[in-house]
Motif scaffolding. Structure first.
Motif, PDB file in Angstrom:
ATOM      1  N   HIS A   7      -6.113  -2.622  11.340  1.00 19.54           N
ATOM      2  CA  HIS A   7      -5.967  -2.456   9.874  1.00 19.54           C
ATOM      3  C   HIS A   7      -4.661  -3.070   9.418  1.00 19.54           C
ATOM      4  CE1 HIS A   7      -3.430   1.228  10.640  1.00 19.54           C
ATOM      5  NE2 HIS A   7      -2.865   0.807   9.526  1.00 19.54           N
ATOM      6  N   THR A   8      -4.634  -3.440   8.148  1.00 15.79           N
ATOM      7  CA  THR A   8      -3.393  -3.915   7.541  1.00 15.79           C
ATOM      8  C   THR A   8      -3.333  -3.402   6.113  1.00 15.79           C
ATOM      9  OG1 THR A   8      -1.961  -5.850   7.164  1.00 15.79           O
ATOM     10  CG2 THR A   8      -4.326  -6.123   6.698  1.00 15.79           C
ATOM     11  N   ALA A   9      -2.151  -3.209   5.599  1.00 11.80           N
ATOM     12  CA  ALA A   9      -1.966  -2.447   4.359  1.00 11.80           C
ATOM     13  C   ALA A   9      -2.785  -1.167   4.557  1.00 11.80           C
ATOM     14  CB  ALA A   9      -2.363  -3.262   3.137  1.00 11.80           C
ATOM     15  N   ASP A  23       0.840  -1.202   0.000  1.00  5.87           N
ATOM     16  CA  ASP A  23       0.000   0.000   0.000  1.00  5.87           C
ATOM     17  C   ASP A  23       0.871   1.245   0.000  1.00  5.87           C
ATOM     18  OD1 ASP A  23      -0.772   1.112   3.298  1.00  5.87           O
ATOM     19  OD2 ASP A  23       0.914  -0.105   2.686  1.00  5.87           O
ATOM     20  N   ARG A  47       0.587   5.767   0.699  1.00  4.79           N
ATOM     21  CA  ARG A  47      -0.203   6.963   0.998  1.00  4.79           C
ATOM     22  C   ARG A  47      -0.322   7.767  -0.288  1.00  4.79           C
ATOM     23  NH1 ARG A  47       2.820   6.966   5.932  1.00  4.79           N
ATOM     24  NH2 ARG A  47       2.151   5.114   7.073  1.00  4.79           N
TER      25      ARG A  47
HETATM   26  C1  6PG Z   1       0.995   1.974   6.280  1.00  4.39           C
HETATM   27  C2  6PG Z   1       0.986   0.496   6.477  1.00  4.39           C
HETATM   28  C3  6PG Z   1       0.124   0.149   7.638  1.00  4.39           C
HETATM   29  C4  6PG Z   1       1.078  -0.203   8.756  1.00  4.39           C
HETATM   30  C5  6PG Z   1       0.372  -0.198  10.088  1.00  4.39           C
HETATM   31  C6  6PG Z   1       1.382  -0.377  11.230  1.00  4.39           C
HETATM   32  O1  6PG Z   1       1.013   2.429   5.126  1.00  4.39           O
HETATM   33  O2  6PG Z   1       1.044   2.653   7.313  1.00  4.39           O
HETATM   34  O3  6PG Z   1       0.761  -0.208   5.402  1.00  4.39           O
HETATM   35  O4  6PG Z   1      -0.750  -0.904   7.419  1.00  4.39           O
HETATM   36  O5  6PG Z   1       1.643  -1.482   8.520  1.00  4.39           O
HETATM   37  O6  6PG Z   1      -0.268   1.061  10.230  1.00  4.39           O
HETATM   38  O7  6PG Z   1       2.228   0.745  11.226  1.00  4.39           O
HETATM   39  P1  6PG Z   1       3.480   0.827  12.233  1.00  4.39           P
HETATM   40  O8  6PG Z   1       4.450  -0.207  11.776  1.00  4.39           O
HETATM   41  O9  6PG Z   1       4.007   2.240  12.032  1.00  4.39           O
HETATM   42  O10 6PG Z   1       2.963   0.578  13.607  1.00  4.39           O
END
Ligand code: 6PG
Length: 252
Positions: free
Chosen positions: A154-156, A76, A78
């Motif tokens: 959440h993931t990705a 993923d 931003r």
């Molecule tokens: C992102 C990631 C998200 C991340 C989690 C954990 O773009 O931020 O894909 O899914 O893996 O938010 O984030 P941390 O490793 O900073 O705790």
């Protein structure tokens, strides 16, 4: 469904990163031996930093990986330009890709500078379909997908309540993260769950609740998005540090 799932609890985040690096290196070497190349999607956020730094030093230190036959993707991104402080691509560049000889043409970043996140998602899907020569209706199989998990599970960029969780056709889609007021581009579950191997790296006490919900179904009725990651014909490994695993009743 022949998914193989394992949970490994490491003493701390440093040990978790080292274990993640050993798994990454093992998959890379095995796939290059078997198929001549290794395809991996990196995770965003901050947890992967230490893993990337371990990989850059070699696994074990000094023992390089088959970078020249490795192809890098992202789970993923931003919706920001690639040089933005929030960019997952920029984080990977700084902690890994600037330090290892992955050919530039093998770095397949999400084109997050597009004015519309949906255009970036559609373009990235085309990149994936073309690279893997994917047949219609059969999502490409990445060799390894690294994932993190947020405190909300959440993931990705698949967040609780997101319409992206129900996506079954598109491989990559754009979504709005309501609580952050930001747009994201994310691999969807059909693509994630086609992977040969998925490794979660989750550390810190702040995530213990989400880990328990994801792995033991505790808490609210809806499973957190991370619980929906289950590679049908693949291997799923959860790497946790002791703090993130503290809430588990049955860590086996
Ligand atoms: C992102 C990631 C998200 C991340 C989690 C954990 O773009 O931020 O894909 O899914 O893996 O938010 O984030 P941390 O490793 O900073 O705790």
């Amino acid at each position: 469904m022949t998914m193989k799932r394992s949970i490994e609890i490491l003493p701390d985040t440093e040990a978790m990163a080292r274990r993640g690096a050993r798994i990454f290196a093992g998959e890379a070497r095995q796939r290059v031996r078997k198929a001549g190349l290794f395809t991996v999607a990196l995770a965003g956020g901050s947890t992967p930093r230490r893993l990337h730094e371990q990989l850059a030093r070699g696994v074990p230190p000094g023992e390089t990986l088959p970078w020249r036959t490795t192809h890098i993707f992202w789970g993923d991104e931003r919706h920001v330009p690639p040089d933005h402080p929030e960019s997952n691509y920029r984080m990977a560049l700084e902690t890994l890709l600037d330090h290892v000889p992955v050919p530039q043409a093998h770095v397949h970043r999400i084109p997050s500078e597009r004015r519309r996140a949906a255009d970036a998602a559609a373009e990235y899907e085309e990149t994936l379909r073309a690279f893997f020569k994917a047949e219609p209706g059969r999502p490409p199989r990445l060799d390894l997908i690294l994932l993190g998990m947020g405190e909300d599970g959440h993931t990705a960029s698949l967040f609780p309540g997101s319409s992206l969780l129900a996506e079954r056709e598109r491989l990559v889609a754009a979504g709005t993260v309501a609580k952050l007021g930001t747009r994201r581009i994310s691999m969807t579950l059909p693509l994630l769950n086609a992977a040969r191997r998925i490794v979660f790296l989750v550390g810190g006490s702040g995530k213990a609740g989400a880990v328990r919900a994801a792995l033991e179904g505790a808490g609210s009725s809806d499973p957190p998005p991370a619980a929906l990651v289950a590679p049908e014909e693949g291997e799923l490994t959860w790497l946790l540090d002791a703090a993130a695993a503290a809430g588990l009743k049955d860590p086996s």
